[in-house]
Scaffold this motif. Sequence first.
Motif, short mmCIF file in Angstrom:
data_model
loop_
_atom_site.label_atom_id
_atom_site.label_comp_id
_atom_site.label_asym_id
_atom_site.label_seq_id
_atom_site.Cartn_x
_atom_site.Cartn_y
_atom_site.Cartn_z
N UNK A 1 0.82 -1.22 0.00
CA UNK A 1 0.00 0.00 0.00
C UNK A 1 0.85 1.26 0.00
N UNK A 2 2.18 1.09 -0.06
CA UNK A 2 3.08 2.23 -0.17
C UNK A 2 3.46 2.89 1.14
N UNK A 3 3.12 2.27 2.27
CA UNK A 3 3.48 2.84 3.58
C UNK A 3 4.75 2.12 4.06
N UNK A 4 5.90 2.62 3.63
CA UNK A 4 7.15 1.93 3.91
C UNK A 4 7.59 2.07 5.36
N UNK A 5 7.23 3.16 6.02
CA UNK A 5 7.59 3.32 7.44
C UNK A 5 6.87 2.27 8.29
N UNK A 6 5.59 2.08 8.02
CA UNK A 6 4.84 1.05 8.74
C UNK A 6 5.38 -0.35 8.42
N UNK A 7 5.74 -0.55 7.19
CA UNK A 7 6.29 -1.84 6.80
C UNK A 7 7.57 -2.13 7.58
N UNK A 8 8.44 -1.15 7.71
CA UNK A 8 9.68 -1.32 8.47
C UNK A 8 9.40 -1.57 9.95
N UNK A 9 8.38 -0.88 10.46
CA UNK A 9 8.00 -1.05 11.87
C UNK A 9 7.57 -2.49 12.15
N UNK A 10 6.75 -3.04 11.26
CA UNK A 10 6.28 -4.42 11.47
C UNK A 10 7.35 -5.45 11.16
N UNK B 1 16.44 -10.99 3.50
CA UNK B 1 16.22 -10.66 2.09
C UNK B 1 15.13 -9.62 1.95
N UNK B 2 14.03 -9.80 2.69
CA UNK B 2 12.93 -8.85 2.58
C UNK B 2 13.35 -7.47 3.09
N UNK B 3 14.16 -7.43 4.14
CA UNK B 3 14.64 -6.16 4.66
C UNK B 3 15.43 -5.41 3.58
N UNK B 4 16.24 -6.14 2.82
CA UNK B 4 17.01 -5.55 1.73
C UNK B 4 16.09 -5.06 0.61
N UNK B 5 15.09 -5.88 0.26
CA UNK B 5 14.14 -5.50 -0.79
C UNK B 5 13.34 -4.27 -0.40
N UNK B 6 12.91 -4.21 0.86
CA UNK B 6 12.10 -3.10 1.33
C UNK B 6 12.90 -1.81 1.34
N UNK B 7 14.13 -1.88 1.77
CA UNK B 7 14.99 -0.69 1.79
C UNK B 7 15.22 -0.18 0.38
N UNK B 8 15.49 -1.11 -0.55
CA UNK B 8 15.74 -0.71 -1.94
C UNK B 8 14.51 -0.06 -2.55
N UNK B 9 13.33 -0.63 -2.29
CA UNK B 9 12.11 -0.06 -2.88
C UNK B 9 11.79 1.31 -2.29
N UNK B 10 12.05 1.48 -1.02
CA UNK B 10 11.81 2.78 -0.39
C UNK B 10 12.68 3.85 -1.05
N UNK B 11 13.94 3.51 -1.31
CA UNK B 11 14.86 4.46 -1.92
C UNK B 11 14.48 4.75 -3.37
N UNK B 12 14.12 3.72 -4.12
CA UNK B 12 13.77 3.93 -5.53
C UNK B 12 12.45 4.69 -5.67
#
Length: 327
Positions: free
Chosen positions: A272-281, A301-312
């Motif tokens: 849903x595009x809420x990357x801060x909440x995603x990182x929190x959970x 792996x997911x932590x790496x994917x989430x960080x990359x998507x947030x930056x892009x």
Amino acid sequence: MKKYMMWALACVLSSCTSVRILSFEELAPAKYNFPADVRTVAVVNNMPELSSTSEKGVLTLGELNADGKTAAEALATSLADSRYFYQVVICDSALCAKDKVHAALSQEEVKKLSSDLGADLIFSLDRVMIHTAKEDVFYPEWAMVLWQAVKVKVTPVLSIYAPFREKPLHVVAATDSVYWDMSNLPSDKQLMAESGQMAASMLTSQLVPCWKTVERSYFGGGCVEMRDAEVCVGENDWKGARELWTGLYNRYKKGGLKMKAAYNVALSYEMEGDFDKAEEWLDKAKSLLKSGSDDVRMLALYEKQLKARKETTLKLNIQMSRFGNKF
């Protein structure tokens, strides 16, 4: 005793969960940013006009160059199809003399081309180099050659010019390879044409935002709520899935199922595009991991994917601001 039985049931349910793979389309940002006032771009063929000497149906091994006219047309079409710029125009007549290596465009040439074509920027397709060589495709586990093929490496080079700059703003290069079975080799003419199409796709993905297929892993099965949540995922109902996963997370004080529910909630927020909440959970899920668990690598792996998507996504928002970030 009742408390113990509840914990044991949670362990059984956790052990029954399995990893699911989710595929979805993601708009990836381009490598280069262009101001919103760059509305019209021109693709010009700055490749040498080659003399055709190859025999029909024969493939030359070694160095080749793609046909500049075909490659420039393919690039212009690909950029136009992206609908990122207001207009894409083309000058597919070779600027280079026949069989001569391309020369950088002078500022006077860029100014004239920009004026004649009504373009804010000039995309000069300078080279599409092709290297062909025989190669044995080796299968390590069998310790044997599986099949013989011809490896075709394609390397396009493009210069981006602005009329107010003496030198190129950027020089864009990319390299990719494909394999052709020895029993079905193309002719030089066919290879040059297909390499031009391949070069256009490679360059377009660097110049404008493009859709790509990506994958994520999540936990499914194991209990009614997890299975119902899978149905929600299939219907793209991330809010409904999250409510089920959150209920599971709140039900247990610890255990693998609680960790997996937290991980899935993180994924729902990412979708849903809420990357801060995603990182929190995701942090909550990581805190529930047991040392040596098989799930450690999956969460890493997911932590790496989430960080990359947030930056892009930050970069993508800049590039899509010309459309009011409606994408």
